[in-house]
Design an enzyme around this catalytic site. Sequence first.
Site: not given
Length: 727
Positions: A120, A166, A613
Amino acid sequence: MQRSTPVDPTKMGAGRAIAVLTSGGDAQGMNAAVRATVRVGIYTGAKVYFVHEGYQGLVDGGDNIRQATWESVSMMLQLGGTVIGSARCQDFRSKEGRAKAACNLVKLGITNLCVIGGDGSLTGANEFRNEWSELLQILLKAGKITAEEAKRSSHLNIVGMVGSIDNDFCGTDMTIGTDSALHRIMEVVDAITTTAQSHQRAFILEVMGRHCGYLALVTALACGADWVFIPEMPPDEGWEDHLCRRLTYQRSIGNRLNVIIVAEGALDLHGKPITCDIIKNGSRMGVEAVMALLEATPNTPACVVSLSGNMAVRLPLMECVQVTKEVTTAMAEGRFEEAVKLRGKSFENNWNTYKLLAHVTAPDVKSNINIAILNVGAPCAGMNAAVRSAVRIGILQGHNMLAVHDGFDGLANGTTESSGWSLPASMIEEISLNIAKFNIHALVIIGGFEAFVGGLELVTAREKYEELCIPLVVIPATVSNNVPGSDFSIGADTALNTITTTCDRIKQSAAGTKRRVFIIETMGGYCGYLATMAGLAAGADAAYIYEEPFGIHDLETNVEHLLEKMKTTVKRGLILRNEKCNANYTTDFLFNLYSEEGKGVFDCRKNVLGHMQQGGTPTPFDRNFGTKMGAKAVLWLTDKLKECYRHGRIFANTPDSACVLGMKKRAMIFQPLSDLKEDTDFEHRIPKTQWWLKLRPILKILAKYKISLDTSETATMEHVIKKRGTV
């Protein structure tokens, strides 16, 4: 695409201004994109402005639009949300509001706008760009801008980056914020798992995704869920009975845990929502954005910077928006297979892998094929996901899956002494004998450089031992990310996440302490991937690696750079050193050098991260990556075994029967081990060509070094339609 004449990157933005805003819902990673946009913009010589509070700030103007400085984006990498704010804006929906926004930009000479938000927000940006000329005429007639100002701002360039947890925007593999959302979801799933196993319970977890099931789907793959409900692919009629049968069967075979994942927008075939209650009852893009803005012409369409594999690519903004809308339309009209395809190849692959692993029962007829799986070398997070999916896919194909303990030692009949990373002749002979003894028809070798070399030596030994003429595949799994034939290795993402999180914590520990420099040693052998990528993610001032030789003059430059930095408002420094970058310039040497040269200006601390790590919980990326790699490897072996079946037995001696399965740019591909020898530096255990080295200049630019950036190659605009068809 080659430029006709080289351009000085430090002058590309001279006399130009860029504004950056975040809009819509906030997403973790937005701040990293803002920081990169600001710093690269300043590097090019452009003025860069923050637009606070999204489009509302653009309309309101005033103090909402402020010039950004290099220091103003410091210490924001590790922060969630968006530090420049985001707000819904009804004013921008009207032409009057957009005219106000245009006036504010024109007055500041801003003709380049970088928008970080959802579809949007990006659609609004494109509409703003399309009517820019009309808005200038309105302002000119109203006397709000002069003819000279209108002429100077005759065209507006727009570039977008998609920020949405999302991952609902077509044309990109992953939007900003999605990976962080997956981390939060997996933390919840892992926490729930122990409780569920203790009490033999089924847990139903609803995740966000009103119109897109990506979060639910990848979560289901990563945690091995029993069922997933997503809006793109509703379950078949009678799913309630099917679900009950599946859960009952899982309990009957001794499973104490059942996990069901539901996207909030999940629907059945009739368009009715599927809710938890119903089931219960039955961080490289900001840099590309700046370049896209400065290289744009009035005829260049508005673009969005997307992620495709390990590449930042430019796609037409409205083309991506259109495809995103087509997904919603396809779902509404019941064209669910098409909706999945429109989501893109990555989503489709995830869905197909989930279907293979979750909803198929083992066949009654066996294939009489024995496939052995072994892990080689140091462990890393995500290996188990690869083993799990490989075993399950193999069983579903009717094969007998054999687990080989202790790597090549185990395959050589339980050798207990370490074999290093090269297989002795005696071990190869023992391996060939055991392959015959256990009637092994194919091998899956999961590991790092040791796995690659071991696989290569088995192939070479085929000339002497016929028993080794079987298909084999190497799946790269190592924190060092140094396996030839693959851009990524399983485990590297988890290690990188651990290093970045540790760097963030170390920097935050000095929040109340001024003028401190941290020197951190990372793993990786001779491969500088972890140091480089962690440097980018954590905002390091320098990252020393073997692939980029450095000397005393470079160290002098780095120290002087930090001395200058301490004169600004930023009073902290971060230096990363790959463990084998230089035999003489050790971590202790660097610590002593920086401590001595910085005396009276800053003090130093050092940290050697070590084996922390390698361990820890795998990231969603490593779980998902391992799952897909394991499944793809066994399916490939199944096809290869059919090709190699001759005269009642398996015989594979062609180069393409022994491959590395790797991620190259945008796809998982199989490459013969023998073909990768020429691109391998065996002495230093690294590929000769490494894609991430091209990112090194960006690290230095973001640290404010005055270096030259290669602009001889420019990115071309791709098309999402073509991209969907070719990936």
